[in-house]
Design an enzyme around this catalytic site. Structure first.
Site, PDB file in Angstrom:
ATOM      1  N   SER A  99       3.054  -0.064  -3.150  1.00  0.00           N
ATOM      2  CA  SER A  99       4.143   0.731  -2.598  1.00  0.00           C
ATOM      3  C   SER A  99       4.537   1.879  -3.523  1.00  0.00           C
ATOM      4  O   SER A  99       3.753   2.772  -3.801  1.00  0.00           O
ATOM      5  CB  SER A  99       5.328  -0.193  -2.300  1.00  0.00           C
ATOM      6  OG  SER A  99       6.335   0.480  -1.597  1.00  0.00           O
ATOM      7  N   ASP A 239       6.638   7.129   0.463  1.00  0.00           N
ATOM      8  CA  ASP A 239       6.215   6.452  -0.765  1.00  0.00           C
ATOM      9  C   ASP A 239       4.710   6.182  -0.688  1.00  0.00           C
ATOM     10  O   ASP A 239       4.028   6.653   0.230  1.00  0.00           O
ATOM     11  CB  ASP A 239       7.020   5.176  -1.009  1.00  0.00           C
ATOM     12  CG  ASP A 239       6.804   4.129   0.073  1.00  0.00           C
ATOM     13  OD1 ASP A 239       6.382   4.487   1.186  1.00  0.00           O
ATOM     14  OD2 ASP A 239       7.066   2.935  -0.185  1.00  0.00           O
ATOM     15  N   ASP A 241       2.639   3.757   0.124  1.00  0.00           N
ATOM     16  CA  ASP A 241       1.999   3.181   1.316  1.00  0.00           C
ATOM     17  C   ASP A 241       2.673   3.620   2.605  1.00  0.00           C
ATOM     18  O   ASP A 241       2.374   3.101   3.673  1.00  0.00           O
ATOM     19  CB  ASP A 241       1.944   1.657   1.220  1.00  0.00           C
ATOM     20  CG  ASP A 241       3.320   1.000   1.235  1.00  0.00           C
ATOM     21  OD1 ASP A 241       4.314   1.675   0.871  1.00  0.00           O
ATOM     22  OD2 ASP A 241       3.408  -0.189   1.586  1.00  0.00           O
ATOM     23  N   ASP A 243       5.620   3.236   3.965  1.00  0.00           N
ATOM     24  CA  ASP A 243       6.539   2.441   4.787  1.00  0.00           C
ATOM     25  C   ASP A 243       7.988   2.852   4.549  1.00  0.00           C
ATOM     26  O   ASP A 243       8.904   2.290   5.142  1.00  0.00           O
ATOM     27  CB  ASP A 243       6.341   0.932   4.581  1.00  0.00           C
ATOM     28  CG  ASP A 243       6.632   0.467   3.166  1.00  0.00           C
ATOM     29  OD1 ASP A 243       6.882   1.310   2.274  1.00  0.00           O
ATOM     30  OD2 ASP A 243       6.597  -0.756   2.927  1.00  0.00           O
TER      31      ASP A 243
END
Length: 448
Positions: A99, A239, A241, A243
């Site tokens: 992340s 960010d 990834d 999400d």
């Protein structure tokens, strides 16, 4: 939380905390677990970290050795894995990402067939296998050995899904995208270009080591300056990834998850589409959000910190919108997890349909200054239950009254107590946070 899997998967420094052997064993167990009655189909996505390729191959080796077929989405977002799993009949999905962490960390997040984070019981079984607490699993042989399949088509279908969510063209809109040199680099621009926006993209050239480095939602000041320099109508930062989404308005001001919940929640409520006229927040949401909600009659729930807990509340009560200050926002009509690109599209819907700028849409919310300090302690539970500290917290709460609040909670991953105060000024926040920390120190609760 388990020994390896926390609230957001198995995460740590690559080949130090999370090793290639761990990844192989995760693949071995999941391939066996889901393949006991049929040939398992498991889809894998990854972000742009250098180590993601290593973990992708290790997971695929473990899965195929247990007889499962591994479908490779390649570089993609966490929410795209969730979407592909639930719409294309996969047994589960695996996302390789840490992340918003620096590039040298990585993680393995497992998503069940419904597109949610995998059940804790399954994580516990995987951990037991990693630690050798269960007997060795049989290896597939002959025709039972699994195969890897290039599945970039799944990612393309997800891009099509995002484009279909938009209610109208973004023609003539100057939109900025900070892709954090991460997963959004392979998806976000395609979506906005297809919808007709004049798209300005930064931090979309990943090299394996620059993910989240002075860019993206955790370094929003970069996009703020870029938006002002290029006179953008609106801009979005993701960010690693993708999400999460944090927005920047036409004035260069930050629009975080709390403000996004307000803007989208109010719009959905006006449309009669906000179930129970309720949004789901965490205990870290700003007091200013709640005061603004009270003024318009929008209700709210509070959960523990973590989008996992937000979604559990939404699922249990049928609510359609929830999220965190950090930019994890869940629109349950379209997704089962936080989805940064989807969130940006939902914000665009409000801007376009109401014909108002994002700055205008957020001006009703007065965000209170907030200060959070971490105190390393010898024992979290002992510190949290200390009578003197509890008395100090009660004293601050009484002094703040309705004009602020104090929140003291334990870290889920470290021996740390977090002390947070919201109040009318930064000075008041500092005063009361330090007041509580001094009591913690005086009581001898701090770690040396």
């Amino acid at each position: 939380m388990g020994k390896y899997f926390g609230t957001d998967g198995f995460r740590g420094e690559a080949n130090v905390v999370l090793t290639v052997e761990h990844a192989f064993k995760v693949g071995r167990y999941l391939g066996w677990y889901f393949g006991q009655e049929h040939k398992a189909r498991i889809v894998i996505g990854k972000d742009t970290r250098r180590s993601s390729y290593m973990f992708e191959y290790a997971l695929a080796a473990g899965l195929t050795a247990s007889g499962a077929d591994a479908y490779l989405l390649h570089v993609t977002t966490t929410p795209s894995v969730s979407y592909v799993v639930r719409t294309e009949d996969f047994d589960c999905g695996i996302m390789i990402s840490a992340s918003h962490n620096p590039f040298y960390d990585n993680g393995i997040k497992v998503i069940n067939g419904a597109g949610h984070k995998i059940e804790a019981e399954v994580e516990q079984e995987v951990e037991a296998y990693i630690d050798g607490e269960v007997e060795e699993l049989p290896l597939a042989t002959g025709e039972s050995i699994g195969r890897t399949i290039d599945y970039a088509a799944g990612r393309n279908r997800y891009i099509g899904h995002l484009i279909s969510v938009a209610t109208r063209s973004f023609k003539d809109m100057r939109v900025g995208l900070d892709c954090s040199n991460g997963s959004a680099s392979s998806i976000a621009k395609s979506v906005y270009d297809a919808l007709g926006a004049k798209t300005f993209v930064i931090n979309s050239e990943p090299d394996g080591t620059n993910i989240n480095t002075n860019c993206g939602s955790t370094h929003i000041e970069i996009l703020q300056q870029y938006a002002k320099d290029n006179k953008l109508d609106v801009a979005f930062a993701f960010d690693g990834d993708a999400d999460r989404c944090i927005a920047v308005d036409e004035n260069g001001s930050v629009v975080d998850g709390d403000l996004i919940l307000y803007v989208c929640g109010k719009y959905l409520m006006e449309q009669g589409r906000l179930e129970g006229n309720t949004i789901v927040t965490t205990i870290m949401s700003n007091l200013g959000l709640y005061k603004a909600c009270d003024k318009i009659g929008m209700k709210y729930e509070q959960t523990a910190v973590g989008d996992k807990y937000v979604y559990e509340n939404m699922l249990q009560n049928g609510f359609v919108l929830g999220g965190e200050q950090s930019g994890h926002v869940i629109f349950s009509k379209h997704a089962r997890t936080g989805d940064g690109i989807l969130t940006s599209l939902m914000i665009m819907e409000v801007i376009m349909e109401k014909k108002m700028s994002l700055g205008k849409l957020t001006e009703e919310v007065q965000i209170y200054p907030q200060l959070l300090k971490n105190v390393r302690v010898t024992d979290k539970t002992v510190a949290r239950e200390n009578p003197a500290m509890k008395a100090a917290v009660d004293s601050v709460a009484a002094a703040l009254g309705d004009d602020g609040r104090i929140l003291v909670r334990e870290s889920g991953t470290e021996p740390v107590i977090r002390v947070m105060v919201e109040a009318a000024t930064d000075e008041i926040c500092e005063k009361y946070v330090d007041q509580v920390i001094k009591v913690i120190e005086a009581e001898g609760l701090c770690a040396n």
